[in-house]
Scaffold this active site. Structure first.
Site, PDB file in Angstrom:
ATOM      1  CB  ALA A 127     -43.896  57.373  38.767  1.00  0.00           C
ATOM      2  CB  CYS A 247     -41.108  43.882  37.111  1.00  0.00           C
ATOM      3  SG  CYS A 247     -41.506  44.735  38.653  1.00  0.00           S
TER       4      CYS A 247
END
Length: 479
Positions: A127, A247
């Site tokens: 997601a 990230c």
């Protein structure tokens, strides 16, 4: 572009000084973090070619700058940023592009580098769907993707994005990613583990991203990441490719996780250097061949990407003790499948041999053939696409099937005007000046299927799903 104030814990700054290479400078890093993030999009090549997309959007005056590592990706600048949100443009509503941060396009580029063409792929933390949809486009809707999401609240968003982009080869699961190594050992040609992380690279999008940051939290996250990459490596077939990405910026959650895996399975893990992925990788390349992207290097979010190959089998994990339960679908018999295919073709819906019809009560579904090997091993949240519901008079074709399977060149296709298309997206019936002849009408806009309507006299009865209906400003407001 305006500056914004980012919160940096002192311990984080100390850690970054130690982690960062000598060039570019630490001051460049701090300055880059204070600049708002550039917007970027990725053209959905399942729906439209890059060349056709550029022609279609040329009148808008968008400035589209190519992203070096993704030929269908662009940084986008618009004069009217505040006039109309990108998500309310006609092209976004019909799935022609995905709003995706540029650096997050790197992992999928790495997954398919050097001609890699996997047929069964897993996205372990999928997601909201940017990378799953990018993988599906690279696979041209062929083969099979298992898209997993641990957060129940995000599975619905994941499915909505998959459906909007016209993707048919995905199965959704909702599991802790640590179960897959035991549940589906050596089942996947390629696996993407975009691991949950401390998010140090996203401060340009979220200035408060580090409010709860601590070195102790990083250590806890890294422990989870080691368990996830171990599970993923077990689920990878011999010779398969695993891409690990985050990230975040610290070495503990990045290089150290990959090095731990190699130390654990020294004869089975081969690092595949990413130096040839795109021009300019040398600015971010580590000595191991990973990409450690600090925000100032390519003017994007901070990111880390590693690619490795499984070169030797490893000991299997204990068989999981959970029960999957009965699979509620049964394959449709060949004769009936032919009748369904013929009826679907009459309204412009067609599919290839990668999809096979299955039935549950009065529901008809199309499942990717490659997923059948996983039936009984995992419990699915959703599989393939819902094709139709059967009733006394025939079939009630489903919206997601129209978006994924319809050809706009079908004889019953009917092109709407911009004003009519906006009415459609608002969930209202459409009253075209010249009504179509067919009773079942494939509604299109910009030569893209956007739904199926029933003609009732001079009216096209809207079937756009209620949960997708839009209000507020849409694209004709910006015309």
């Amino acid at each position: 572009m305006a500056q914004h104030t980012v919160y940096f814990p002192d311990a984080f700054l100390t850690q970054m000084r130690e982690a960062m290479p000598s060039t570019p400078s630490f001051d460049d890093f701090l300055a880059a973090c204070q600049r708002p993030l550039r917007r970027s999009i990725r053209v959905n090549t399942l729906k439209i070619s890059v060349a056709d997309f550029l022609r279609l959007t040329a009148p808008y005056g968008w400035t589209l700058t190519p992203i070096p590592w993704c030929e269908e990706g662009f940084w986008i600048e618009r004069d009217n940023e505040d006039a109309l949100p990108l998500g309310s443009t006609a092209e976004h509503l019909s799935g022609l592009f995905y709003i995706q941060e540029a650096s997050s396009m790197l992992p999928v580029a790495a997954l398919f580098a050097d001609g890699n063409a996997p047929q069964r792929v897993m996205d372990i933390a999928a997601a909201p769907g940017s990378k799953t949809t990018q993988i599906a486009a690279r696979m041209n809707n062929e083969g099979t993707i298992l898209a997993n999401e641990f957060s129940a609240s995000r599975v619905k968003v994941l499915h909505a994005n998959i459906s909007r982009c016209g993707i048919s080869n995905v199965a959704l699961t909702h599991f802790d990613g640590r179960v897959f190594g035991a549940a589906v050992p050596e089942m996947f040609d390629a696996i993407l583990l975009d691991a949950p992380c401390s998010g140090e690279g996203v401060v340009r999008k979220d200035p408060d991203a580090l409010k709860n940051w601590s070195p102790e939290s990083n250590q806890e996250i890294a422990a989870t990441q080691r368990e996830l990459i171990d599970s993923a490596f077990h689920a990878l077939r011999l010779g398969g490719t695993l891409v690990y990405s985050t990230c975040t910026l610290n070495r503990e959650e990045n290089e150290a996780v990959c090095l731990w895996l190699k130390e654990t399975y020294p004869d089975a893990v081969e690092f595949l250097p990413l130096g040839d992925l795109f021009p300019g990788t040398n600015k971010a390349l580590t000595e191991e061949g990973f990409l450690h992207v600090f925000p100032q290097i390519y003017d994007c979010e901070g990111f880390f990407v590693a690619r490795l190959r499984k070169t030797q089998a490893i000991p299997a994990l204990p068989t999981p003790k959970y029960k999957v339960g009965n699979f509620p679908f049964s394959p449709v018999k060949d004769r009936e499948a032919g009748q369904i295919r013929q009826a679907a073709a009459s309204v412009g819906l067609n599919w290839d041999e990668n999809l096979r019809p299955w039935q549950r009560d009065k529901e008809l579904w199309l499942f990717p053939v490659g997923i059948e090997a996983l039936i009984g091993k995992v419990r699915f949240s959703r599989l393939g696409i819902k094709l139709a519901e059967t009733h006394n008079k025939g079939y009630r074709w489903q919206h997601e099937a129209v978006i994924a399977l319809a050809s706009p060149d079908n004889e019953n296709a009917f092109e709407l005007t911009p004003q009519e298309a906006e009415e459609w997206y608002r969930g209202r019936d459409v009253y075209p000046q010249a009504a179509p002849v067919a009773d079942d009408v494939l509604v299109t806009f910009q030569h893209q299927p956007i739904g199926l309507a029933k003609r009732i006299g001079s009216r096209l009865k809207n079937s756009y799903p209620r949960e997708l209906v839009r209000d507020g400003k849409l694209f004709t407001s910006n015309a």
